[in-house]
Design a protein around this motif. Structure first.
Motif: not given
Ligand code: MF3
Ligand code: CO
Length: 293
Positions: A162-174
């Motif tokens: 879940p931690q890596k999944e969240r990093l990928v998602r938030v980076t796309k949001e960035c």
């Protein structure tokens, strides 16, 4: 004194925009010159592209997106990153284009593949096998008829934490939030401010050593597109400018180092994962248009 005011004073002296000798100033010239006289750092004329140039970059970008789609179809656990390189090379050549990475500053492959703690510029290899749970950035750049385009995506191999999944998602949001902050007649500095705010709010850090860039007639040009708050406006955004936004966001600290074995691979200092998404954008009268969609 506030650093941004100082920078503005320097920009005031840097007069990039001019009306070519013997030409009447157009409405666009007058608008840009008014900004310049107020102290804005204006783009050099070469950065404001005409329709023919923009169409050329569009055609390049269509192939670039096709490459990433071809990778998306095949990428899976057990595959080597050299196989990704082959997909990129074969698709690009089959479409009458050239991988911009190949031979760039001596870079040996057609694409960058950056897994987990590799921030960017990972070199594909036969010996590097994708594993379940890896997060991989595939960064593709294409030259078609002399026009350049540049984009990257993250791929999650199978199921990850879940931690890596969240990093990928938030980076796309960035990337999305940074792009939404850019407005014609605004400034490139708005992009980094918005990205950094979103990254920090989520407990992440922003890599400072690498930036987005003007792209189209060459691979890397002005403006420098920082993904953090430099406390400066940066270059004025004029319709017809084309550049990338490509935030590298770290789960841990922002610090990175370059692998001394190959002098390319950029890794996080703390060994924690990093993610990146990238598009090539055109400044329009309304905002940014994604060319590498
Ligand atoms: N594609 C990268 C960028 O976003 C540049 C890679 S250069 C290479 O600007 F030589 F490493 F391929
Ligand atoms: Co780029």
């Amino acid at each position: 004194m506030d650093l941004s005011i100082l920078k503005k004073m320097f920009n005031f002296r840097k007069k990039n925009w001019y009306v070519p000798k013997g030409q009447e100033p157009t409405a666009l010239d007058l608008k840009i010159l008014a900004h310049q006289n107020r102290g804005d750092l204006c783009p050099p004329r070469r950065l404001v592209l005409n329709q023919e140039q923009i169409e050329g970059i569009r055609r390049s970008a269509v192939i670039n997106t096709g490459v990433l789609d071809a990778v998306a179809e095949k990428i899976c656990a057990g595959m080597s990153t050299a196989e990704i390189d082959k997909i990129v090379y074969d698709y690009t050549i089959a479409h009458g284009a050239i991988p911009a990475d190949l031979g760039y500053e001596g870079y040996p492959k057609s694409v960058c593949t950056s897994i987990d703690d590799v921030v960017c510029h990972g070199i594909p290899s036969e010996d590097e096998i994708l594993e379940e749970g890896d997060i991989v950035n595939v960064d593709v750049s294409t030259i078609k008829d002399g026009y350049f385009s540049d984009a990257s995506r993250m791929f999650i191999i199978g199921k990850t934490t879940p931690q890596k999944e969240r990093l990928v998602r938030v980076t796309k949001e960035c990337l999305e939030i940074g792009a939404a902050a850019a407005k014609p007649w605004g400034h490139i500095g708005d992009v980094g401010k918005a990205i950094a705010q979103h990254a920090h709010k989520n407990g992440y850090s922003v890599v400072r050593e690498f930036c987005g860039h003007g792209v189209g007639l060459v691979f890397h040009d002005e403006p420098e597109v920082d993904h953090y708050d430099t406390h400066a406006d940066g270059m004025l955004l004029v319709p017809g400018m084309v550049f990338t936004i490509e935030p590298m966001i770290n789960m841990g600290k922002r610090h990175v180092f370059i692998d001394s074995d190959d002098n390319w691979t950029v890794c996080t200092e703390d060994g924690l994962p990093s993610a990146q998404w990238e598009h090539t954008f055109l400044v329009t009268e309304d905002g940014l248009e994604i060319l590498t969609q």
